[in-house]
Design a protein around this motif. Structure first.
Motif, PDB file in Angstrom:
ATOM      1  N   ASP A 140       0.873  -1.180   0.000  1.00  0.00           N
ATOM      2  CA  ASP A 140       0.000   0.000   0.000  1.00  0.00           C
ATOM      3  C   ASP A 140       0.906   1.224   0.000  1.00  0.00           C
ATOM      4  O   ASP A 140       1.549   1.528   1.012  1.00  0.00           O
ATOM      5  CB  ASP A 140      -0.900  -0.041   1.238  1.00  0.00           C
ATOM      6  N   LEU A 141       0.969   1.912  -1.136  1.00  0.00           N
ATOM      7  CA  LEU A 141       1.832   3.082  -1.276  1.00  0.00           C
ATOM      8  C   LEU A 141       1.076   4.360  -0.951  1.00  0.00           C
ATOM      9  O   LEU A 141      -0.119   4.468  -1.225  1.00  0.00           O
ATOM     10  CB  LEU A 141       2.367   3.158  -2.707  1.00  0.00           C
ATOM     11  N   CYS A 142       1.791   5.342  -0.373  1.00  0.00           N
ATOM     12  CA  CYS A 142       1.158   6.573   0.118  1.00  0.00           C
ATOM     13  C   CYS A 142       0.078   6.167   1.115  1.00  0.00           C
ATOM     14  O   CYS A 142      -1.075   6.620   1.043  1.00  0.00           O
ATOM     15  CB  CYS A 142       0.572   7.387  -1.018  1.00  0.00           C
ATOM     16  N   CYS A 143       0.448   5.325   2.065  1.00  0.00           N
ATOM     17  CA  CYS A 143      -0.527   4.630   2.915  1.00  0.00           C
ATOM     18  C   CYS A 143      -1.258   5.523   3.897  1.00  0.00           C
ATOM     19  O   CYS A 143      -2.325   5.163   4.388  1.00  0.00           O
ATOM     20  CB  CYS A 143       0.151   3.486   3.664  1.00  0.00           C
ATOM     21  N   SER A 155      -2.772   1.959  -4.254  1.00  0.00           N
ATOM     22  CA  SER A 155      -2.398   3.299  -3.804  1.00  0.00           C
ATOM     23  C   SER A 155      -3.533   4.296  -3.986  1.00  0.00           C
ATOM     24  O   SER A 155      -4.233   4.280  -5.010  1.00  0.00           O
ATOM     25  CB  SER A 155      -1.166   3.794  -4.573  1.00  0.00           C
ATOM     26  N   ASN A 156      -3.696   5.133  -2.987  1.00  0.00           N
ATOM     27  CA  ASN A 156      -4.506   6.344  -3.098  1.00  0.00           C
ATOM     28  C   ASN A 156      -3.518   7.501  -2.998  1.00  0.00           C
ATOM     29  O   ASN A 156      -3.356   8.100  -1.945  1.00  0.00           O
ATOM     30  CB  ASN A 156      -5.540   6.406  -1.975  1.00  0.00           C
ATOM     31  N   GLY A 192       0.097  -9.913 -11.832  1.00  0.00           N
ATOM     32  CA  GLY A 192      -0.210  -9.061 -10.686  1.00  0.00           C
ATOM     33  C   GLY A 192      -0.959  -7.821 -11.124  1.00  0.00           C
ATOM     34  O   GLY A 192      -1.052  -7.521 -12.320  1.00  0.00           O
ATOM     35  N   ALA A 193      -1.515  -7.092 -10.174  1.00  0.00           N
ATOM     36  CA  ALA A 193      -2.379  -5.961 -10.526  1.00  0.00           C
ATOM     37  C   ALA A 193      -2.009  -4.693  -9.772  1.00  0.00           C
ATOM     38  O   ALA A 193      -1.562  -4.736  -8.618  1.00  0.00           O
ATOM     39  CB  ALA A 193      -3.842  -6.313 -10.256  1.00  0.00           C
ATOM     40  N   LEU A 194      -2.217  -3.574 -10.463  1.00  0.00           N
ATOM     41  CA  LEU A 194      -2.023  -2.240  -9.894  1.00  0.00           C
ATOM     42  C   LEU A 194      -3.387  -1.577  -9.763  1.00  0.00           C
ATOM     43  O   LEU A 194      -4.148  -1.515 -10.732  1.00  0.00           O
ATOM     44  CB  LEU A 194      -1.122  -1.404 -10.800  1.00  0.00           C
ATOM     45  N   PHE A 195      -3.692  -1.093  -8.560  1.00  0.00           N
ATOM     46  CA  PHE A 195      -4.968  -0.426  -8.278  1.00  0.00           C
ATOM     47  C   PHE A 195      -4.687   1.010  -7.834  1.00  0.00           C
ATOM     48  O   PHE A 195      -3.933   1.235  -6.883  1.00  0.00           O
ATOM     49  CB  PHE A 195      -5.725  -1.154  -7.168  1.00  0.00           C
ATOM     50  N   LEU A 196      -5.328   1.974  -8.493  1.00  0.00           N
ATOM     51  CA  LEU A 196      -5.086   3.384  -8.200  1.00  0.00           C
ATOM     52  C   LEU A 196      -6.393   4.136  -8.000  1.00  0.00           C
ATOM     53  O   LEU A 196      -7.342   3.971  -8.781  1.00  0.00           O
ATOM     54  CB  LEU A 196      -4.339   4.047  -9.369  1.00  0.00           C
ATOM     55  N   GLU A 197      -6.430   4.961  -6.967  1.00  0.00           N
ATOM     56  CA  GLU A 197      -7.531   5.921  -6.854  1.00  0.00           C
ATOM     57  C   GLU A 197      -7.109   7.204  -7.545  1.00  0.00           C
ATOM     58  O   GLU A 197      -5.933   7.611  -7.487  1.00  0.00           O
ATOM     59  CB  GLU A 197      -7.873   6.193  -5.393  1.00  0.00           C
TER      60      GLU A 197
END
Length: 285
Positions: free
Chosen positions: A121-124, A186-187, A237-242
């Motif tokens: 979780d980046l920018c957590c 990441s959000n 694998g997957a990347l999820f972004l808000e």
């Protein structure tokens, strides 16, 4: 002498005058509960009880904070996210219901997998995303942020809510790690400078470092993250972004141009584009 009911009526009126009409009655009740410990039922039952000087002193202080548009989450020190209470303060953004769209998307992607995924979780920030996924998926989670203040709060939340260990990293996006993950979520900061200047008085209390994404379109950090993610995701694998609804199509195109397939845009509770995600192709072809 000021009774419970009289204080609530007076406070709601003051909040409405200050431009906080939509939540004035609820805010008055929650402020009173914070200062006295009386929940809604007790406030109704004891409506004519006279407040003590000590209670009135505390109520005066926290009411003044609210009249200055300090977010209720910062005043109360907590915010519910995906059914759990997270500690929050001015070190991080306040968790928002729309971000639960990110949680739902990751859970749906992970459904049916043979083993719990490894997630970073980046920018957590407060840790609400990564900690929630650790609990919902029994996932092995790493929480990372540029801000040591944010990581300190994330550690507090992890200690309160998790029974399994979590890895914490400090640094710019994926730079602190050389590991490969099943999921990157990441959000990140994604507002433009102009959008930051236009936010409400309440949002102005939140750290700008966690809001502004840099570059004219606010996608500076997201571009960097998408580019780096290919080196830190396993095959499939997957990347999820808000992101902001005004950016979703651009973010989707960005993923598609960087080896991500099956790119999807998910809508939030307001039926606006909110989450963009894709699966890393196994080859460069």
């Amino acid at each position: 002498m000021t009774t419970i009911q009289a204080w609530k009526v007076e406070t709601a009126a003051l909040l409405k005058e200050a431009g906080l009409a939509s939540t004035a009655d609820l805010d008055a009740r929650l402020l009173l509960q914070m200062a006295t410990g009386y929940d809604q039922a007790k406030q109704i039952l004891l409506y004519d009880r006279v407040l003590t000087d000590a209670q009135l002193h505390k109520l005066s202080s926290i009411r003044e904070d609210r009249l200055r548009h300090k977010p209720m989450a910062y005043i109360l020190g907590c915010k519910e996210f995906y059914g759990r209470n997270f500690l929050v303060d001015e070190r991080t953004l306040i968790p928002r219901p729309d971000t639960e769209t990110l949680i739902e998307a990751v859970i749906a992607f992970s459904k049916g997998k043979q083993q719990p995924p490894s997630i970073i979780d980046l920018c957590c920030g407060s840790g609400c995303i990564g900690i929630t996924l650790a609990l919902e998926l029994d996932a092995n989670v790493t929480l990372s942020d540029l801000s040591e203040d944010a990581l300190s709060l994330a550690r507090e939340n992890a200690k309160r809510l998790l029974s399994k260990p979590v890895t914490f990293l400090q640094g710019d996006l994926l730079s602190p790690t050389d590991k490969i993950y099943d999921i990157i979520v990441s959000n990140p900061p994604y507002l433009t400078a102009a959008w930051c200047d236009e936010v409400s008085n309440e949002v102005r209390w939140e750290p700008r470092l966690a809001l502004e994404g840099f570059s004219e379109d606010g996608l500076g950090l997201i571009r960097k993250l998408v580019k780096e993610s290919g080196n830190h995701l396993c095959c499939g694998g997957a990347l999820f972004l808000e992101c902001d609804y005004r950016q979703a199509k651009d973010v989707a195109e960005l993923l598609s141009s960087h080896r991500f397939t099956d790119v999807c845009i998910e809508r939030d509770l307001s039926d606006r584009d909110r989450v963009v995600w894709g699966v890393l192709a196994c080859t460069n072809s």
